[in-house]
Design an enzyme around this catalytic site. Structure first.
Site, PDB file in Angstrom:
ATOM      1  N   CYS A  57      -2.202   0.325  10.064  1.00 50.28           N
ATOM      2  CA  CYS A  57      -3.320  -0.499   9.574  1.00 50.28           C
ATOM      3  C   CYS A  57      -4.144  -1.146  10.679  1.00 50.28           C
ATOM      4  O   CYS A  57      -5.252  -1.608  10.433  1.00 50.28           O
ATOM      5  CB  CYS A  57      -2.832  -1.534   8.585  1.00 50.28           C
ATOM      6  N   HIS A  95       0.833  -1.214   0.000  1.00 51.16           N
ATOM      7  CA  HIS A  95       0.000   0.000   0.000  1.00 51.16           C
ATOM      8  C   HIS A  95       0.866   1.262   0.000  1.00 51.16           C
ATOM      9  O   HIS A  95       2.036   1.214   0.382  1.00 51.16           O
ATOM     10  CB  HIS A  95      -0.850   0.059   1.282  1.00 51.16           C
TER      11      HIS A  95
HETATM   12  C1  CIR Z   1      -3.667  -7.896   3.414  1.00 54.64           C
HETATM   13  O1  CIR Z   1      -2.942  -8.440   2.590  1.00 54.64           O
HETATM   14  O2  CIR Z   1      -4.674  -7.268   3.072  1.00 54.64           O
HETATM   15  C2  CIR Z   1      -3.338  -8.022   4.895  1.00 54.64           C
HETATM   16  N1  CIR Z   1      -2.703  -9.280   5.128  1.00 54.64           N
HETATM   17  C3  CIR Z   1      -2.433  -6.892   5.347  1.00 54.64           C
HETATM   18  C4  CIR Z   1      -3.104  -5.554   5.267  1.00 54.64           C
HETATM   19  C5  CIR Z   1      -2.263  -4.458   5.818  1.00 54.64           C
HETATM   20  N2  CIR Z   1      -2.937  -3.225   5.716  1.00 54.64           N
HETATM   21  C6  CIR Z   1      -2.325  -2.043   5.688  1.00 54.64           C
HETATM   22  O3  CIR Z   1      -1.107  -1.964   5.695  1.00 54.64           O
HETATM   23  N3  CIR Z   1      -3.082  -0.980   5.580  1.00 54.64           N
END
Ligand code: CIR
Length: 256
Positions: free
Chosen positions: A249, A161
């Site tokens: 996150c 991201h």
């Molecule tokens: C994903 O791949 O969506 C989750 N395992 C990790 C999301 C992390 N989100 C973020 O950094 N905003």
């Protein structure tokens, strides 16, 4: 009186099955819960009222609440995550936010992950990533404009991201992973580069007490930031980093 609120979501037993870009790592569930508990305590100590949303076993990634909603001053944008397996995570978070903001929603074919939205003052930078598409960014820009904010799309490479690439130390200073974004998009900001070997490890969370929470396994970058006079607190979040998560996150922070 103004109250700062943090929404977080408890860690499900299914968390070891969370999405991951590389090979599946071993996740220690007890350690993940202990780390999440320390993260929540850090927010409480910083003065946030913490609202813990019940977990959902059908959604291993549900602790990553940031991705399902973006809170602006007047509206909250409920996203449509790029990963189809994550789309069912949004409703309980939306229900909690409805008490605080007018809700707007990203509709198909748009996709947007909150991890791609970096808000600084009245500007929103939105990552064009594997998760957020052009239609999602266009819809978001319309909602952000209602809130008096301009949106700038930014290409993201090598990380999940935009906020895995760029984080905000204060309104003028950004921490950036070298080679992850075109830095010309951030003209006017002071850019502190992450230490090259820590691009995937260093992440930050700016807290209401003026301190910066940083991941403990990126000591070179933390040292670079601290040497600028920023008060840094370190936290070990290895079990969340193993499935591509950073510090922003795991919470949605908002002022009332
Ligand atoms: C994903 O791949 O969506 C989750 N395992 C990790 C999301 C992390 N989100 C973020 O950094 N905003």
């Amino acid at each position: 009186m103004e109250e700062d609120l943090a929404l977080v979501r408890a860690v499900p037993d299914s968390f070891p099955e969370a999405l991951v870009r590389g090979p599946r790592p071993h996740i220690d569930l007890d350690e993940a819960r202990a780390q999440h508990g320390r993260y929540v305590r850090t927010l409480v100590d910083a003065g946030y009222a913490v609202d813990v949303i019940a977990t959902d076993e059908n959604h291993p990634d549900c602790p990553f609440v940031e991705d399902v909603a973006v809170v602006l001053e007047h509206v909250a944008v409920v996203t449509r995550p790029g990963a189809a397996s994550r789309r069912g995570e949004a409703e309980p978070v939306a229900a909690s936010l409805a008490a605080h903001r007018t809700l707007r929603r990203i509709e198909p074919p748009g996709t947007l992950d909150g991890g791609d939205v970096l808000t600084i003052g009245d500007q929103c930078f939105v990552g064009r990533s594997a998760r957020s598409n052009a239609d999602g960014i266009r819809q978001f820009a319309r909602f952000a404009a209602e809130d008096g904010r301009a949106t700038t799309p930014v290409d993201v490479s090598g990380v999940l991201h935009l906020k895995s690439a760029v984080s905000c130390l204060d309104d003028q200073t950004l921490l950036v992973g070298p080679g992850t974004v075109p830095e010309t998009m951030f003209a006017g900001f002071t850019i502190i580069p992450k230490v090259e070997s820590e691009i995937h490890l260093a992440s930050t969370l700016r807290m209401r007490n003026g301190r910066l929470l940083m991941t403990a396994n990126a000591p070179g970058t933390a040292e670079r930031v601290a040497s600028r006079g920023v008060g840094v607190d370190l936290i070990d979040m290895s079990e969340f980093q193993a499935v591509d998560g950073g510090l922003t996150c795991l919470s949605i922070l908002l002022s009332n």
